[in-house]
Motif scaffolding. Structure first.
Motif, short mmCIF file in Angstrom:
data_model
loop_
_atom_site.label_atom_id
_atom_site.label_comp_id
_atom_site.label_asym_id
_atom_site.label_seq_id
_atom_site.Cartn_x
_atom_site.Cartn_y
_atom_site.Cartn_z
N GLY A 1 -7.28 25.64 -1.54
CA GLY A 1 -6.83 24.38 -0.99
C GLY A 1 -5.85 23.66 -1.88
O GLY A 1 -5.34 24.20 -2.85
N SER A 2 -5.58 22.41 -1.52
CA SER A 2 -4.63 21.59 -2.25
C SER A 2 -5.10 21.33 -3.68
O SER A 2 -6.30 21.33 -3.95
CB SER A 2 -4.43 20.26 -1.53
N PRO A 3 -4.16 21.10 -4.61
CA PRO A 3 -4.56 20.77 -5.99
C PRO A 3 -5.42 19.52 -6.03
O PRO A 3 -5.24 18.60 -5.23
CB PRO A 3 -3.22 20.56 -6.69
N MET A 4 -6.34 19.49 -6.98
CA MET A 4 -7.28 18.37 -7.07
C MET A 4 -6.56 17.04 -7.24
O MET A 4 -6.96 16.03 -6.66
CB MET A 4 -8.25 18.61 -8.23
N ARG A 5 -5.48 17.03 -8.02
CA ARG A 5 -4.77 15.76 -8.24
C ARG A 5 -4.20 15.22 -6.94
O ARG A 5 -4.27 14.02 -6.68
CB ARG A 5 -3.66 15.97 -9.27
N LEU A 6 -3.63 16.09 -6.11
CA LEU A 6 -3.10 15.65 -4.82
C LEU A 6 -4.21 15.16 -3.90
O LEU A 6 -4.06 14.16 -3.18
CB LEU A 6 -2.33 16.79 -4.15
N ILE A 7 -5.34 15.83 -3.93
CA ILE A 7 -6.49 15.42 -3.12
C ILE A 7 -6.96 14.03 -3.53
O ILE A 7 -7.26 13.18 -2.69
CB ILE A 7 -7.64 16.45 -3.25
N LYS A 8 -7.02 13.78 -4.83
CA LYS A 8 -7.46 12.46 -5.33
C LYS A 8 -6.48 11.37 -4.93
O LYS A 8 -6.89 10.26 -4.56
CB LYS A 8 -7.62 12.50 -6.84
N ILE A 9 -5.18 11.66 -4.98
CA ILE A 9 -4.18 10.68 -4.55
C ILE A 9 -4.37 10.36 -3.07
O ILE A 9 -4.33 9.19 -2.66
CB ILE A 9 -2.76 11.20 -4.81
N ALA A 10 -4.58 11.39 -2.27
CA ALA A 10 -4.77 11.19 -0.83
C ALA A 10 -6.02 10.35 -0.57
O ALA A 10 -6.00 9.43 0.26
CB ALA A 10 -4.87 12.54 -0.12
N GLU A 11 -7.11 10.64 -1.27
CA GLU A 11 -8.34 9.88 -1.09
C GLU A 11 -8.15 8.42 -1.49
O GLU A 11 -8.61 7.50 -0.81
CB GLU A 11 -9.47 10.51 -1.90
N LEU A 12 -7.46 8.20 -2.60
CA LEU A 12 -7.28 6.86 -3.13
C LEU A 12 -6.48 5.97 -2.18
O LEU A 12 -6.77 4.78 -2.04
CB LEU A 12 -6.59 6.92 -4.50
N TYR A 13 -5.49 6.57 -1.50
CA TYR A 13 -4.61 5.76 -0.66
C TYR A 13 -4.82 6.00 0.84
O TYR A 13 -3.95 5.70 1.65
CB TYR A 13 -3.15 6.05 -1.03
N ASN A 14 -5.99 6.52 1.19
CA ASN A 14 -6.35 6.69 2.59
C ASN A 14 -5.32 7.52 3.34
O ASN A 14 -4.86 7.16 4.42
CB ASN A 14 -6.51 5.31 3.27
N ALA A 15 -4.95 8.64 2.73
CA ALA A 15 -4.00 9.56 3.35
C ALA A 15 -4.69 10.88 3.66
O ALA A 15 -5.71 11.21 3.06
CB ALA A 15 -2.80 9.79 2.43
N ARG A 16 -4.13 11.60 4.60
CA ARG A 16 -4.69 12.92 4.96
C ARG A 16 -3.63 13.97 4.72
O ARG A 16 -2.48 13.84 5.16
CB ARG A 16 -5.14 12.95 6.40
N MET B 1 2.89 9.48 -5.67
CA MET B 1 3.48 10.76 -5.27
C MET B 1 4.68 11.11 -6.13
O MET B 1 4.86 12.28 -6.52
CB MET B 1 3.88 10.70 -3.79
N PHE B 2 5.52 10.12 -6.45
CA PHE B 2 6.67 10.38 -7.31
C PHE B 2 6.22 10.93 -8.65
O PHE B 2 6.80 11.89 -9.17
CB PHE B 2 7.48 9.10 -7.52
N HIS C 1 0.84 -1.21 0.00
CA HIS C 1 0.00 0.00 0.00
C HIS C 1 0.87 1.25 0.00
O HIS C 1 0.63 2.20 -0.78
CB HIS C 1 -0.91 -0.03 1.22
N LEU C 2 1.89 1.28 0.85
CA LEU C 2 2.78 2.43 0.92
C LEU C 2 3.55 2.61 -0.39
O LEU C 2 3.71 3.73 -0.87
CB LEU C 2 3.75 2.26 2.09
N PHE C 3 4.01 1.51 -0.96
CA PHE C 3 4.77 1.58 -2.20
C PHE C 3 3.93 2.17 -3.33
O PHE C 3 4.40 3.01 -4.10
CB PHE C 3 5.27 0.19 -2.58
N LYS C 4 2.68 1.76 -3.44
CA LYS C 4 1.80 2.30 -4.47
C LYS C 4 1.53 3.79 -4.23
O LYS C 4 1.49 4.58 -5.18
CB LYS C 4 0.49 1.51 -4.50
N PHE C 5 1.37 4.16 -2.97
CA PHE C 5 1.17 5.57 -2.63
C PHE C 5 2.41 6.39 -3.03
O PHE C 5 2.28 7.46 -3.64
CB PHE C 5 0.88 5.71 -1.14
N LEU C 6 3.61 5.90 -2.69
CA LEU C 6 4.83 6.62 -3.03
C LEU C 6 5.00 6.72 -4.54
O LEU C 6 5.44 7.75 -5.06
CB LEU C 6 6.04 5.93 -2.40
N ASN C 7 4.65 5.66 -5.26
CA ASN C 7 4.70 5.70 -6.72
C ASN C 7 3.84 6.83 -7.27
O ASN C 7 4.25 7.58 -8.15
CB ASN C 7 4.23 4.37 -7.30
#
Length: 232
Positions: free
Chosen positions: A201-216, A156-157, A148-154
């Motif tokens: 607020g934060s850019p929509m793309r970053l918000i979607k990444i956070a929602e997808l990977y259960n991040a805040r 984000m990269f 899960h973390l690896f996919k999230f970091l991918n």
């Protein structure tokens, strides 16, 4: 916020539930229920990735070899060359997709080697530099949490490579009380003025990444960086 420990009932769409007994009950918390769904999805993606890598890509590569042998024997034609090139491209694309679903380095050697591999790929492809500092405790996370973390970091990269107008990025990943904190700091080119602060607020793309990977998203400013909290 309600009681997270209430039973969750799952009703199947078809059939008489009183007669068939298809109404199921989940006795755990809602958080555990959702985590179980994520784990099942990750297992399914891993199976798909292994199929892509070990079977489908191999079959396509075998077809390409057979086509090459045919042209060696009977002569090469423009149409056959196009087909051969298409097969080669398709094999590469499928293998790349397979790695994103089931990363062999992540599964065999752990998250540290997998992150190094991804970052070296970004550097070779675009020259974009991301320096990472990973908490040694990450190796103690269970496999599903590492995936899960690896996919999230991918994600984000890729986001940082596409969206951040900086020369380089420093990213630290730290575990505090069973939660993963990801801190991103940009380094701008010499003499370049810092990007002005966003008024919204934060850019929509970053918000979607956070929602997808259960991040805040705790903080998001281009000059000060991004801070996210990811529940493993």
């Amino acid at each position: 916020m309600g009681d997270d420990n209430k039973k969750i009932f799952i009703e199947h769409a078809h059939g008489n539930q009183e007669e068939s007994g298809l109404k199921e009950s989940w006795d755990g918390s809602q958080e555990d229920f959702y985590k179980s769904i994520i784990r099942n999805q990750q297992d399914d993606m891993g199976k798909i990735g292994r199929y892509f890598r070990d079977e489908l890509a191999q079959e396509l590569y075998g077809m390409r070899i057979s086509l090459q042998n045919f042209t060696n024997r009977y002569g090469d034609f423009e149409e056959l060359r196009c087909l051969r090139d298409s097969l080669s491209t398709l094999v590469i694309e499928i293998r790349n997709k397979a790695v994103s679903l089931y990363n062999p380095i992540l599964n065999d050697l752990g998250i540290f080697h997998a992150v190094d591999e991804v970052l070296s790929t970004y550097k070779k492809r675009s020259g974009f530099t991301i320096d990472t500092v990973l908490d040694p405790s990450l190796k103690e996370l269970n496999h599903n949490s590492q995936v899960h973390l690896f996919k999230f970091l991918n994600a984000m990269f890729q986001y940082l490579s596409d969206e951040f107008p900086s020369q380089a990025i420093s990213m630290s990943v730290q575990i505090i009380e069973f939660e993963v904190f990801v801190n991103v700091l940009p380094y701008f080119r010499g003499g370049e003025a810092a990007v002005s602060e966003k008024s919204e607020g934060s850019p929509m793309r970053l918000i979607k990444i956070a929602e997808l990977y259960n991040a805040r998203i705790i903080n998001d400013t281009l000059s000060a960086g991004i801070l996210l909290k990811l529940t493993t």
